[in-house]
Design a protein around this motif. Structure first.
Motif, PDB file in Angstrom:
ATOM      1  N   LYS A 201     -16.288   4.261  -6.631  1.00 60.61           N
ATOM      2  CA  LYS A 201     -16.614   5.421  -7.469  1.00 60.61           C
ATOM      3  C   LYS A 201     -16.560   5.043  -8.945  1.00 60.61           C
ATOM      4  O   LYS A 201     -17.444   5.418  -9.729  1.00 60.61           O
ATOM      5  N   ALA A 202     -15.539   4.280  -9.330  1.00 65.01           N
ATOM      6  CA  ALA A 202     -15.398   3.882 -10.736  1.00 65.01           C
ATOM      7  C   ALA A 202     -16.535   2.960 -11.164  1.00 65.01           C
ATOM      8  O   ALA A 202     -17.075   3.103 -12.268  1.00 65.01           O
TER       9      ALA A 202
ATOM     10  N   SER B  78      -8.081   1.701   1.901  1.00 65.11           N
ATOM     11  CA  SER B  78      -9.246   2.562   2.013  1.00 65.11           C
ATOM     12  C   SER B  78      -9.377   3.483   0.800  1.00 65.11           C
ATOM     13  O   SER B  78     -10.455   3.606   0.212  1.00 65.11           O
ATOM     14  N   ALA B  79      -8.281   4.122   0.424  1.00 59.14           N
ATOM     15  CA  ALA B  79      -8.315   5.049  -0.709  1.00 59.14           C
ATOM     16  C   ALA B  79      -8.631   4.319  -2.010  1.00 59.14           C
ATOM     17  O   ALA B  79      -9.479   4.766  -2.797  1.00 59.14           O
TER      18      ALA B  79
ATOM     19  N   ALA C 199      -6.923  -3.530  -8.263  1.00 57.00           N
ATOM     20  CA  ALA C 199      -5.581  -4.141  -8.225  1.00 57.00           C
ATOM     21  C   ALA C 199      -4.756  -3.519  -7.102  1.00 57.00           C
ATOM     22  O   ALA C 199      -3.987  -4.215  -6.415  1.00 57.00           O
ATOM     23  N   ALA C 200      -4.934  -2.223  -6.887  1.00 62.71           N
ATOM     24  CA  ALA C 200      -4.227  -1.548  -5.792  1.00 62.71           C
ATOM     25  C   ALA C 200      -4.732  -2.035  -4.431  1.00 62.71           C
ATOM     26  O   ALA C 200      -3.952  -2.202  -3.492  1.00 62.71           O
TER      27      ALA C 200
ATOM     28  N   ALA D 179      -0.604   0.548   4.791  1.00 63.74           N
ATOM     29  CA  ALA D 179      -1.288  -0.367   3.876  1.00 63.74           C
ATOM     30  C   ALA D 179      -2.796  -0.214   4.013  1.00 63.74           C
ATOM     31  O   ALA D 179      -3.526  -0.199   3.015  1.00 63.74           O
ATOM     32  N   MET D 180      -3.277  -0.084   5.240  1.00 65.51           N
ATOM     33  CA  MET D 180      -4.720   0.073   5.459  1.00 65.51           C
ATOM     34  C   MET D 180      -5.231   1.368   4.825  1.00 65.51           C
ATOM     35  O   MET D 180      -6.323   1.393   4.235  1.00 65.51           O
ATOM     36  N   LYS D 181      -4.452   2.433   4.902  1.00 64.87           N
ATOM     37  CA  LYS D 181      -4.857   3.699   4.279  1.00 64.87           C
ATOM     38  C   LYS D 181      -4.885   3.563   2.759  1.00 64.87           C
ATOM     39  O   LYS D 181      -5.781   4.115   2.106  1.00 64.87           O
TER      40      LYS D 181
END
Length: 145
Positions: free
Chosen positions: A47-48, A39-40, A62-63, A34-36
């Motif tokens: 960036k967006a 982060s992503a 949302a992710a 979940a932490m990864k």
């Protein structure tokens, strides 16, 4: 065309949410997953926002929110009230980012200010429950649970 895009995006978010519900963290390995994801997705959000792609920011934030809710389950199972409180605060901060990027006319500065607040919430939990590894990744502090 725009309506098709909106419906498709809504459908994808609903499906993502359905899949993510099944991924609630119940053990340290799932918490790390979940932490990864956080982060992503957070990186994609920043960036967006930088590029002014607020529709993409809405999807990625949302992710982030879903992954935070999945991670929160780990703390609930392990009865860590302070970590649950920190999770709820982080989720609230992410909701503020959602609101900023979902505004009729999104304001990049407001969105970045909200992202900064999320970072502060994440840092608070990391200070208490995470340890930075040599490769600059984080993992659960030994003895936490």
């Amino acid at each position: 065309m725009r309506r098709l895009f909106i419906y498709t995006t809504a459908l994808l978010l609903a499906l993502t949410g359905t899949v993510a519900v099944a991924q609630k963290a119940t053990n340290p390995a799932e918490l790390e997953g979940a932490m990864k994801r956080i982060s992503a997705a957070n990186g994609a959000t920043v960036k967006a926002i930088k590029s002014g792609a607020f529709a993409d920011a809405k999807t990625s934030v949302a992710a982030v929110k879903q992954a935070l809710m999945d991670a929160e389950n780990f703390w609930v199972i392990n009865k860590k009230d302070d970590a649950i409180k920190m999770s709820k605060e982080a989720i609230a901060k992410v909701s503020a980012v959602e609101a900023a990027v979902s505004a009729a006319t999104p304001n990049q500065e407001a969105a970045f200010a909200a992202v900064k607040e999320v970072g502060a919430a994440c840092t608070a939990c990391h200070m208490a429950y995470r340890v930075q590894n040599e490769d600059k990744t984080y993992s659960l502090k030994p003895g936490t649970i």
